[in-house]
Enzyme design. Structure first.
Site, PDB file in Angstrom:
ATOM      1  N   ARG A  93       0.837  -1.203   0.000  1.00 14.10           N
ATOM      2  CA  ARG A  93       0.000   0.000   0.000  1.00 14.10           C
ATOM      3  C   ARG A  93       0.872   1.252   0.000  1.00 14.10           C
ATOM      4  O   ARG A  93       0.607   2.225  -0.684  1.00 14.10           O
ATOM      5  CB  ARG A  93      -0.877  -0.060   1.259  1.00 14.10           C
ATOM      6  CG  ARG A  93      -2.001   0.916   1.327  1.00 14.10           C
ATOM      7  CD  ARG A  93      -2.628   0.859   2.708  1.00 14.10           C
ATOM      8  NE  ARG A  93      -1.611   0.921   3.745  1.00 14.10           N
ATOM      9  CZ  ARG A  93      -1.026   2.024   4.161  1.00 14.10           C
ATOM     10  NH1 ARG A  93      -1.374   3.181   3.647  1.00 14.10           N
ATOM     11  NH2 ARG A  93      -0.105   1.993   5.100  1.00 14.10           N
ATOM     12  N   ASP A 153     -19.633   7.335   0.082  1.00 15.98           N
ATOM     13  CA  ASP A 153     -20.055   6.396   1.127  1.00 15.98           C
ATOM     14  C   ASP A 153     -21.375   6.868   1.746  1.00 15.98           C
ATOM     15  O   ASP A 153     -22.250   6.065   2.062  1.00 15.98           O
ATOM     16  CB  ASP A 153     -18.972   6.313   2.214  1.00 15.98           C
ATOM     17  CG  ASP A 153     -17.585   6.239   1.603  1.00 15.98           C
ATOM     18  OD1 ASP A 153     -16.964   5.167   1.649  1.00 15.98           O
ATOM     19  OD2 ASP A 153     -17.135   7.261   1.045  1.00 15.98           O
ATOM     20  N   ARG A 156     -24.131   6.003  -0.511  1.00 13.56           N
ATOM     21  CA  ARG A 156     -24.425   4.563  -0.400  1.00 13.56           C
ATOM     22  C   ARG A 156     -25.252   4.294   0.854  1.00 13.56           C
ATOM     23  O   ARG A 156     -26.194   3.504   0.838  1.00 13.56           O
ATOM     24  CB  ARG A 156     -23.108   3.761  -0.336  1.00 13.56           C
ATOM     25  CG  ARG A 156     -22.391   3.688  -1.677  1.00 13.56           C
ATOM     26  CD  ARG A 156     -21.005   3.075  -1.557  1.00 13.56           C
ATOM     27  NE  ARG A 156     -20.405   2.892  -2.883  1.00 13.56           N
ATOM     28  CZ  ARG A 156     -19.103   2.851  -3.104  1.00 13.56           C
ATOM     29  NH1 ARG A 156     -18.235   2.973  -2.104  1.00 13.56           N
ATOM     30  NH2 ARG A 156     -18.639   2.673  -4.336  1.00 13.56           N
ATOM     31  N   HIS A 180     -12.077   7.625   3.960  1.00  7.84           N
ATOM     32  CA  HIS A 180     -12.777   6.915   2.897  1.00  7.84           C
ATOM     33  C   HIS A 180     -12.054   5.569   2.785  1.00  7.84           C
ATOM     34  O   HIS A 180     -11.075   5.424   2.068  1.00  7.84           O
ATOM     35  CB  HIS A 180     -12.682   7.702   1.580  1.00  7.84           C
ATOM     36  CG  HIS A 180     -13.148   6.931   0.383  1.00  7.84           C
ATOM     37  ND1 HIS A 180     -14.427   6.459   0.235  1.00  7.84           N
ATOM     38  CD2 HIS A 180     -12.485   6.529  -0.729  1.00  7.84           C
ATOM     39  CE1 HIS A 180     -14.530   5.814  -0.904  1.00  7.84           C
ATOM     40  NE2 HIS A 180     -13.357   5.837  -1.511  1.00  7.84           N
TER      41      HIS A 180
HETATM   42  P1  NAD Z   1      -8.150   4.536 -14.614  1.00  5.05           P
HETATM   43  O1  NAD Z   1      -6.926   3.695 -14.638  1.00  5.05           O
HETATM   44  O2  NAD Z   1      -9.314   4.170 -15.463  1.00  5.05           O
HETATM   45  O3  NAD Z   1      -7.743   6.051 -14.980  1.00  5.05           O
HETATM   46  C1  NAD Z   1      -6.600   6.673 -14.509  1.00  5.05           C
HETATM   47  C2  NAD Z   1      -6.189   7.702 -15.529  1.00  5.05           C
HETATM   48  O4  NAD Z   1      -5.094   8.457 -14.975  1.00  5.05           O
HETATM   49  C3  NAD Z   1      -5.676   7.099 -16.836  1.00  5.05           C
HETATM   50  O5  NAD Z   1      -6.394   7.681 -17.942  1.00  5.05           O
HETATM   51  C4  NAD Z   1      -4.200   7.461 -16.878  1.00  5.05           C
HETATM   52  O6  NAD Z   1      -3.697   7.693 -18.177  1.00  5.05           O
HETATM   53  C5  NAD Z   1      -4.190   8.733 -16.034  1.00  5.05           C
HETATM   54  N1  NAD Z   1      -2.878   9.048 -15.487  1.00  5.05           N
HETATM   55  C6  NAD Z   1      -2.006   8.217 -14.862  1.00  5.05           C
HETATM   56  N2  NAD Z   1      -0.880   8.891 -14.524  1.00  5.05           N
HETATM   57  C7  NAD Z   1      -1.066  10.174 -14.923  1.00  5.05           C
HETATM   58  C8  NAD Z   1      -0.254  11.340 -14.858  1.00  5.05           C
HETATM   59  N3  NAD Z   1       0.958  11.312 -14.306  1.00  5.05           N
HETATM   60  N4  NAD Z   1      -0.740  12.479 -15.374  1.00  5.05           N
HETATM   61  C9  NAD Z   1      -1.968  12.520 -15.958  1.00  5.05           C
HETATM   62  N5  NAD Z   1      -2.774  11.442 -16.046  1.00  5.05           N
HETATM   63  C10 NAD Z   1      -2.316  10.287 -15.545  1.00  5.05           C
HETATM   64  O7  NAD Z   1      -8.583   4.623 -13.082  1.00  5.05           O
HETATM   65  P2  NAD Z   1     -10.046   5.000 -12.518  1.00  5.05           P
HETATM   66  O8  NAD Z   1     -10.867   3.779 -12.386  1.00  5.05           O
HETATM   67  O9  NAD Z   1     -10.556   6.148 -13.289  1.00  5.05           O
HETATM   68  O10 NAD Z   1      -9.663   5.470 -11.025  1.00  5.05           O
HETATM   69  C11 NAD Z   1      -8.967   6.685 -10.809  1.00  5.05           C
HETATM   70  C12 NAD Z   1      -8.764   6.903  -9.318  1.00  5.05           C
HETATM   71  O11 NAD Z   1     -10.023   7.142  -8.668  1.00  5.05           O
HETATM   72  C13 NAD Z   1      -8.138   5.702  -8.587  1.00  5.05           C
HETATM   73  O12 NAD Z   1      -7.183   6.170  -7.666  1.00  5.05           O
HETATM   74  C14 NAD Z   1      -9.325   5.105  -7.852  1.00  5.05           C
HETATM   75  O13 NAD Z   1      -8.938   4.376  -6.711  1.00  5.05           O
HETATM   76  C15 NAD Z   1     -10.080   6.367  -7.483  1.00  5.05           C
HETATM   77  N6  NAD Z   1     -11.469   6.198  -7.038  1.00  5.05           N
HETATM   78  C16 NAD Z   1     -11.886   7.016  -6.036  1.00  5.05           C
HETATM   79  C17 NAD Z   1     -13.161   6.904  -5.530  1.00  5.05           C
HETATM   80  C18 NAD Z   1     -13.574   7.817  -4.404  1.00  5.05           C
HETATM   81  O14 NAD Z   1     -14.633   7.635  -3.763  1.00  5.05           O
HETATM   82  N7  NAD Z   1     -12.793   8.825  -4.106  1.00  5.05           N
HETATM   83  C19 NAD Z   1     -14.066   5.960  -6.074  1.00  5.05           C
HETATM   84  C20 NAD Z   1     -13.616   5.164  -7.127  1.00  5.05           C
HETATM   85  C21 NAD Z   1     -12.310   5.258  -7.603  1.00  5.05           C
END
Ligand code: NAD
Length: 318
Positions: A93, A153, A156, A180
């Site tokens: 992690r 959350d 939900r 979260h």
């Molecule tokens: P994903 O892999 O589909 O998208 C990530 C994007 O980030 C990709 O398009 C990638 O090209 C881009 N990226 C990576 N490095 C980069 C950089 N240095 N500069 C610019 N762009 C960059 O992932 P996802 O499913 O869209 O999830 C994105 C984030 O959201 C994850 O960290 C996930 O855990 C988080 N998330 C948060 C919540 C919440 O409640 N806060 C809920 C769901 C997911």
């Protein structure tokens, strides 16, 4: 904040599943006038912009949508960051957190260099830590950095409790607080159906609603993301709509209450930790943090959650 009165602009960094669910929801709800999509994968951002533009004829309002670069953040009202890297097999992690901190460095430096003076809205996980990293790296006042926190959350929880009580989730007023993640909790002493305390409903229900059921509901909320990931690998629609709701509150200067990750400054006896708490949001970002009258037990849960977050951030040694 952007001083123009005629145009609301959002820059979105990270056009993956979460980012594009946010963008799609912004378009459907016509929340802004200009949306710039930025991603390491420029081609992807371009394709996504094209695809969204083809929906404009069916949207409730017009919107300028294009793939851009960090200079385009200069006059944005909000920069939303949904960019991140996924956990590699066997990766710890902390190692993942370090890689995401590097991703954020590569984003926040050029965003601030553009002259951006708006509100940062962060979704990348672990969202409470990433919001604190954003605040540290940008040097922005803490009020202008918002993590999505427990907004999703909380949605939900309102859905599940609404289902159980057969009540519209919009009439359920209950929050998830804390990280979260695994240490989040529901302060049931504060939960209401309309203006009636949920704990009072328990007392009067003759057993059909009881503390065990409430505990099951809060566990279901906590485990929802794991369950969805098991079936479809990722969660994105719910967070996309939660981000849209936050953006709407900011752009509209709504003074709406949402549970976002905000930096505590003496609130709940905590200092300098970003964590999910009910906040009043407007054009200045986090305008106030609501201090709820938690029970002793709820306070302990909150303290534990803050401690977990503080440890993770300290491990990073930024
Ligand atoms: P994903 O892999 O589909 O998208 C990530 C994007 O980030 C990709 O398009 C990638 O090209 C881009 N990226 C990576 N490095 C980069 C950089 N240095 N500069 C610019 N762009 C960059 O992932 P996802 O499913 O869209 O999830 C994105 C984030 O959201 C994850 O960290 C996930 O855990 C988080 N998330 C948060 C919540 C919440 O409640 N806060 C809920 C769901 C997911």
């Amino acid at each position: 904040m952007n001083t123009r009165t005629d145009s609301r602009k959002i820059a979105l960094v990270g056009t993956g599943m979460v980012g594009m669910s946010f963008a799609y929801s912004l378009l459907n709800q016509s929340v802004c006038d200009e949306l710039v999509l930025i991603d390491l994968d420029r081609k992807r951002a371009e394709g996504e912009a094209m695809d969204l533009n083809h929906g404009l004829a069916f949207a409730p309002g017009n919107m300028k949508i294009y793939a851009g670069s960090y200079e385009d953040c200069k006059d944005a009202d909000i920069v939303t960051i949904c960019a991140g890297v996924a956990q590699k097999p066997g990766e710890t992690r902390l190692a993942l957190l370090k890689r995401n901190a590097d991703v954020f460095r590569s984003i926040i430096d050029p965003v601030t260099a553009s002259g951006f003076r708006g509100i940062f809205l962060i979704a990348t996980n672990p969202v409470d830590i990433m919001a604190r990293i954003t605040c540290r790296l940008s040097g922005f006042p803490k009020e202008r950095v918002i993590g999505s926190g427990t907004a999703l959350d909380t949605a939900r929880l309102r859905y599940l409790l609404g289902q159980y009580l057969r009540v519209d989730p919009r009439n359920i007023h209950a929050y998830v607080m804390g990280e979260h993640g695994d240490s989040e909790f529901v302060p049931w002493s504060q939960a209401l159906l309309a203006t009636k305390p949920v704990l009072q409903i328990c007392e009067e229900s003759g057993g059909s609603l009881n503390l065990k059921i409430l505990e099951n509901i809060s566990n279901d909320v906590k485990n929802a993301a794991y369950e969805i990931i098991e079936t479809k690998k990722a969660t994105y629609y719910g967070i996309g709509m939660a981000l849209t709701r936050i953006a709407r509150a900011v752009l509209g200067g709504e003074n709406s209450v949402l549970t976002v990750s905000a930096c505590l400054d003496g609130d709940y006896g905590q200092q300098e930790v970003f964590v999910g708490v009910p906040c009043i949001l407007n054009q200045n970002g986090v305008s106030r943090i609501l201090r709820l009258n938690l029970t002793e037990d709820e306070f302990q849960k909150f303290d534990r959650s803050c401690e977990t977050l503080r440890r993770s951030f300290d491990e990073l040694a930024l």
